[in-house]
Design an enzyme around this catalytic site. Structure first.
Site, PDB file in Angstrom:
ATOM      1  N   CYS A 171     -14.916  -9.459  16.708  1.00  0.00           N
ATOM      2  CA  CYS A 171     -15.019  -8.400  17.499  1.00  0.00           C
ATOM      3  C   CYS A 171     -14.569  -8.924  18.905  1.00  0.00           C
ATOM      4  O   CYS A 171     -14.888  -8.037  19.894  1.00  0.00           O
ATOM      5  CB  CYS A 171     -16.760  -8.461  17.556  1.00  0.00           C
ATOM      6  N   CYS A 211     -17.434 -30.204  16.711  1.00  0.00           N
ATOM      7  CA  CYS A 211     -17.607 -29.030  15.546  1.00  0.00           C
ATOM      8  C   CYS A 211     -16.687 -27.935  15.462  1.00  0.00           C
ATOM      9  O   CYS A 211     -16.607 -27.130  16.620  1.00  0.00           O
ATOM     10  CB  CYS A 211     -18.940 -28.875  15.275  1.00  0.00           C
TER      11      CYS A 211
HETATM   12 ZN    ZN Z   1     -17.677 -11.752  16.871  1.00  0.00          ZN
END
Ligand code: ZN
Ligand code: ZN
Ligand code: ZN
Ligand code: ZN
Ligand code: ZN
Ligand code: ZN
Length: 499
Positions: free
Chosen positions: A286, A296
């Site tokens: 997105c 991480c």
């Molecule tokens: Zn996203």
């Protein structure tokens, strides 16, 4: 201008159901009028009286019904002629005064029979002529009514219709009675504002001044994205109601606001912008900016709508990486190259956005100091009067120059939005020249106004002509820039790009 009342008659009331986006026009004469709350009330009353002449109801009842029909008189009349008036009132949870009037007028007889009656709110015996009640016979003393109405008006948001003080009674109290029972001007004004609110808001040719406590509204002949100025000094765009955003259109402003809200821009400054560019990546799905906040590599998109889980290193979906440990063994060089290049494309977009955004924010910041500048210029004006023996009238040019400075800054601020959404064309070069000229002019004027008078060795004539010249120049540059953009809108020079 005198004809405005006739031009904007009630028959012109159109619903703003469609959200059309008026384009800025170069219309040389944009006619508008600033209406006081009384003038708005008069316009509204005319509309109500038209119904009243056909259907015998109280003004407040008609107003409530008209609000229900979004001030479409025709629709309301159709419903009223359709028959069941009482059913219509029940639909909006109220009682028509006609239905009550038919019942026995017990209140009258009560009032005639006794000289004192017990008010059932304050439990005081009160002289009959100090009691007030509607046709429903719920009599209370005037003080209690005043208190009841004041609470309703001041504490409740939507007082289209105030009902009888009796808790089970849904009979509407009429405007004239409300205004008679209330003495406090502030409460009266609030009531007028609340009762005229839906009238103004359903009329596409009217718009409230957004300043809190200002009771004026703008009235136009045709709805356009044009700046309008209230008697209180507030200037807005009539098209969208936002602060004057010349030279860009309402649509562009909306796009920009959505974009900067999505980027959480309020807490980003130039330094953090660079940090973002090196320490964040875009969600591959997105394009929301994701920050790496630990070792991480399992990233989760922070957009609530997306929540896509991906790998920081290869930007692939996390689901291909095993469940418990980071295991980026699905390395595929071509795939990575692909993703990386799409990222750098996105990066370029972000860098470009940051360029315009930081400049936009810079001017916004300067505009926030507007009030400080105004007061410092005021004290400077006093100094000048003492030092150069100038009259009050002779120093007014300073105050006007501050106004010019602010309006030019505001325009300049929005030119960065304009530039951000435009593709490079020949005309864009001319625009950028205009932008640069205005920028320089604004900085010069700003320096003149912020300069410490003690350091200035110039005589008063010199200061005056410098400031006047500089502020005139600013105004001219601002006009030239806006005119050029408007001309481009007409001749379709601009290639707007919303990605
Ligand atoms: Zn996203
Ligand atoms: Zn009472
Ligand atoms: Zn009642
Ligand atoms: Zn105002
Ligand atoms: Zn607008
Ligand atoms: Zn990976």
């Amino acid at each position: 201008m005198e004809d405005m009342d006739d031009i904007i008659s009630d028959s012109d009331i159109e619903m703003s159901l469609t959200s059309e986006d008026p384009k800025p026009k170069t219309a040389p004469e944009f006619v508008y009028k600033v209406l006081s709350i009384e003038e708005i009330g008069t316009q509204m009353k005319r509309c109500i009286d038209d119904i009243k002449s056909v259907v015998p109801l109280s003004s407040a009842a008609i107003r409530t019904l008209l609000k229900h029909f979004k001030w479409d008189k025709q629709k309301l009349l159709e419903r009223l002629f359709d028959g069941d008036e009482e059913k219509l009132f029940r639909e909006i949870g109220l009682v028509s005064d006609n239905s009550v009037a038919k019942e026995s007028k017990a209140g009258d007889s009560k009032r005639r029979r006794y000289s004192e009656i017990l008010c059932l709110i304050c439990y005081l015996d009160t002289k009959t002529d100090s009691m007030f009640g509607l046709d429903c016979d719920h009599l209370y003393c005037r003080q209690c009514w005043t208190q009841y109405l004041t609470t309703k008006i001041m504490s409740e948001g939507d007082v289209m219709a105030i009902t009888c003080a009796h808790s089970d009674c849904k009979l509407i109290i009429d405007d004239e009675d409300v205004l008679k029972l209330i003495a406090d001007e502030l409460v009266k004004a609030k009531y007028q504002r609340l009762t005229t609110n839906s009238f103004v808001e359903s009329n596409r040719l009217l718009r409230w001044c957004p300043r809190p406590d200002c009771l004026h509204a703008f009235s136009v002949v045709s709805k356009e994205a044009h700046p309008v100025t209230c008697v209180c000094g507030t200037q807005i765009c009539f098209g969208c109601g936002e602060a004057n955003h010349e030279p860009i259109g309402c649509h562009l402003l909306r796009e920009w606001n959505i974009k900067s809200a999505g980027n959480n821009s309020e807490r980003i400054d130039g330094k953090t912008a660079n940090w973002i560019i090196t320490n964040t990546k875009e969600c591959p799905k997105c394009r929301t900016t994701i920050e790496k906040n630990g070792g991480c590599n399992h990233m989760t998109c922070r957009s609530i709508k997306c929540k896509y889980e991906f790998c920081w290193v290869c930007l692939d979906s996390w689901s291909t990486h095993g469940t418990s440990y980071y295991n980026c063994n699905l390395y595929n060089e071509n795939k990575v190259k692909d993703k990386k290049s799409s990222q750098s494309e996105g990066r370029k977009c972000l860098e470009r956005y940051m360029f315009y955004w930081t400049r936009f924010m810079n001017h916004q910041q300067s505009l926030r100091f507007e009030n400080e500048l105004k007061s410092s210029v005021k004290s400077k004006m006093t100094q000048m009067q003492d030092r150069y023996h100038m009259t009050w009238v002779e120093v007014q040019f300073m105050e006007r120059a501050v106004e010019v400075l602010c309006s030019c800054r505001q325009t300049l601020m929005f030119t960065y939005v304009f530039a951000f959404y435009n593709e490079r064309t020949q005309q864009m070069n001319i625009f950028e020249d205009n932008q640069r000229d205005l920028q320089k002019a604004v900085e010069t004027l700003s320096e003149y106004l912020e300069r410490d008078e003690k350091d200035a060795n110039d005589d008063n004539h010199c200061i005056r002509s410098q400031v006047l010249h500089s502020s005139n120049y600013c105004q001219n540059r601002r006009k030239a820039l806006i005119d050029h953009i408007m001309e481009g809108n007409e001749k379709e020079w601009w290639k707007y790009n919303f990605e």
